[in-house]
Design a protein around this motif. Structure first.
Motif, PDB file in Angstrom:
ATOM      1  N   SER A   1     -14.821  -7.009  12.648  1.00  0.00           N
ATOM      2  CA  SER A   1     -15.092  -8.069  11.527  1.00  0.00           C
ATOM      3  C   SER A   1     -16.344  -9.103  12.300  1.00  0.00           C
TER       4      SER A   1
ATOM      5  N   LEU B   1      -9.888  -4.589  14.578  1.00  0.00           N
ATOM      6  CA  LEU B   1     -10.150  -5.034  13.200  1.00  0.00           C
ATOM      7  C   LEU B   1     -10.869  -6.147  13.818  1.00  0.00           C
ATOM      8  N   GLY B   2     -10.679  -7.070  14.800  1.00  0.00           N
ATOM      9  CA  GLY B   2     -11.314  -8.972  14.710  1.00  0.00           C
ATOM     10  C   GLY B   2     -12.654  -8.109  15.672  1.00  0.00           C
TER      11      GLY B   2
END
Length: 88
Positions: free
Chosen positions: A52, A48-49
């Motif tokens: 993102s 997710l990082g």
């Protein structure tokens, strides 16, 4: 700490599939591994990082590793980026 800068060449940038492969490669190591793009830094073990960050074609990313296997980290991730056709 060891770090390297890469320029992304894939038309879609770093999207879900290559991001997953990068994260899987990073989790093999003991070092702390970070990915930086446009001044934002995330742990490369976080899918997710990575997503993102929204890395686009032509974007310059910096991968840094700190730990006992930091040299091996950058060698492996360099190969992974090439295999995923994200860099030349």
């Amino acid at each position: 700490m060891t770090e390297q800068i890469f320029t992304i060449i894939d038309e879609a940038g770093i999207h879900a599939r290559p991001a997953t492969v990068l994260v899987q490669a990073a989790t093999k190591f003991k070092s702390d591994i970070n990915l930086e793009y446009k001044g934002r830094r995330v742990n490369l073990e976080s899918i997710l990082g990575v997503l993102s960050l929204g890395v686009v074609k032509g974007g310059q990313i910096k991968i840094s590793a700190t730990g006992s296997d930091e040299i091996d980290v950058l060698k492996e991730l360099n190969e992974t980026l090439k295999n995923q056709k994200l860099i030349d």
